[in-house]
Design a protein around this motif. Structure first.
Motif: not given
Length: 400
Positions: A392, A396, A399
């Motif tokens: 996760k 992130e 991005k």
């Protein structure tokens, strides 16, 4: 021009010492992944034991294309890599390494080729463990190469010269010739050590042949080896030089090389070099004094054939695969279409600027450039599979 010679084989240092051109093979990991025998991600070589017929055939194709060296398909075959991040295998590291040695020897004996046993960087080093821990991993893999009596040894795909030095020290203890390749570009290794200093350190560690492999395109790799050669000569040392680059254009890469490209590893095809690019690379490598010239990821047998054809005047013979390839497209003289027959000339292919056929795609991309390397907590490896909780924060970060 005559075809490849047969007879008593000379060793790697004997060949290089006489100024002969030695042609390496290509990128087994990428080639076999495309053929369905290697999993992208772990990139481990269990196919040597699981699907020996696939590995044997690829060796034969590179031999026919002109390769003088059959490298054992043992990339990432250290126990710590085979067990990394939940990788589950039905074969042991010893079984994989032994099978790879047997296949390489079988095919090498079909022609004028030598067998090179290869080791590569380890998760143990990337995780920040000790010199003794790293050397213990490498020594275990080396036991098979000694048992199978390979002709020489290659330490390849090392991002950090420190670990490469340790590898050379381990390999040198066998008494066999040792080659050492870093996967670096002109900026140096991942800790900022320059190509010149890296080269001097590898020679002092005992490497007989030094150079670079993977991570960058051929011309970048040739430039890097030239810098290494200049460093060695300035230090008053001597070495033989080798280069085994990518078959992809990488002008937009930073220090980490093609792994940072957003297309890595499943969308690199638009960057592949043509056979004519390969001839230019072979000539440039020869001009700067490199005599061991091969390839790494992305290389297929036709790329190696192009290298062998370009250097046929120096070698005095063509590879067997040239029986089915007209030099500089001369075979197109037999084509049914007149406009294709008009392409049967060297100047056409040397001056062509190939189109990608992708009108909305850029010519370059913006590499990720996270700058994570040995010494960073994010690079510590583990036996357990990567969890969703671990993924996760990476998603992130990607991005932004």
């Amino acid at each position: 021009m005559k075809m490849a010679p047969t007879g008593t084989k000379k060793g790697i240092l004997e060949r290089l010492g006489a100024g002969e051109v030695v042609i390496g093979d290509g990128g087994f990991v990428f080639a076999l992944e495309k053929r369905g025998y290697v999993k992208a991600g772990p990139w481990t070589p269990e196919a040597a034991a699981e699907h020996p017929e696939a590995v044997r055939q690829l060796h034969r194709e590179f031999l026919r294309a002109g390769s003088n060296v059959m490298q054992t398909f043992t990339f990432y075959a250290s126990d710590d890599k085979l067990e990394n991040r939940g990788n589950k295998l039905t074969f042991t590291g010893q079984q994989i390494n032994e099978a790879a040695c047997d296949l390489a020897r079988e095919v090498a004996d079909e022609g004028d080729a030598l067998v090179a046993g290869g080791v590569s960087q380890t998760p143990t080093y990337l995780s920040g463990k000790s010199e003794d821990d790293v050397k213990a991993i490498l020594k275990k893999q080396l036991e098979v190469f000694i048992k199978k009596d390979v002709d020489f040894l290659i330490a390849e795909y090392f991002e950090h010269v420190e670990e490469a030095e340790w590898a050379v020290q381990v390999l040198k203890a066998t008494g066999k010739p040792v080659a050492a390749n870093l996967c670096i570009g002109p900026e140096g290794d991942m800790h900022g050590v320059s190509p010149a200093e890296c080269a001097v350190r590898l020679v002092k560690a005992g490497a007989d042949i030094i150079g670079v492999n993977c991570h960058f395109d051929p011309m970048t790799c040739v430039k890097t080896v030239k810098m290494m050669k200049e460093g060695v000569e300035k230090a008053g040392l001597k070495s033989h030089y080798m280069v085994q680059p990518l078959a992809f254009h990488t002008p937009d890469c930073g220090c980490q090389g093609f792994i940072d490209l957003v297309e890595f590893p499943f969308a690199l095809e638009p960057r592949i070099l043509t056979r004519w690019d390969m001839q230019q690379y072979a000539r440039e490598a020869y001009k700067v004094g490199i005599r061991y010239i091969g390839g790494c990821c992305g290389y297929e047998p036709y790329h190696i054939r192009a290298v062998a054809e370009e250097l046929a005047p120096e070698r005095g013979f063509l590879p067997a695969a040239s029986e089915k390839h007209g030099l500089w497209a001369s075979g197109l003289e037999m084509h049914t279409k007149p406009w294709v027959r008009a392409r049967a000339r060297r100047d056409y292919w040397e001056n062509l600027k190939p189109a990608s056929g992708r009108p909305k795609c850029p010519s370059l991309s913006t590499p990720d450039g996270w700058g994570v390397t040995q010494g960073h907590a994010e690079l510590v490896q583990q036996k357990e599979a990567t969890t969703q909780d671990q993924l996760k924060p990476l998603f992130e970060k990607a991005k932004h």
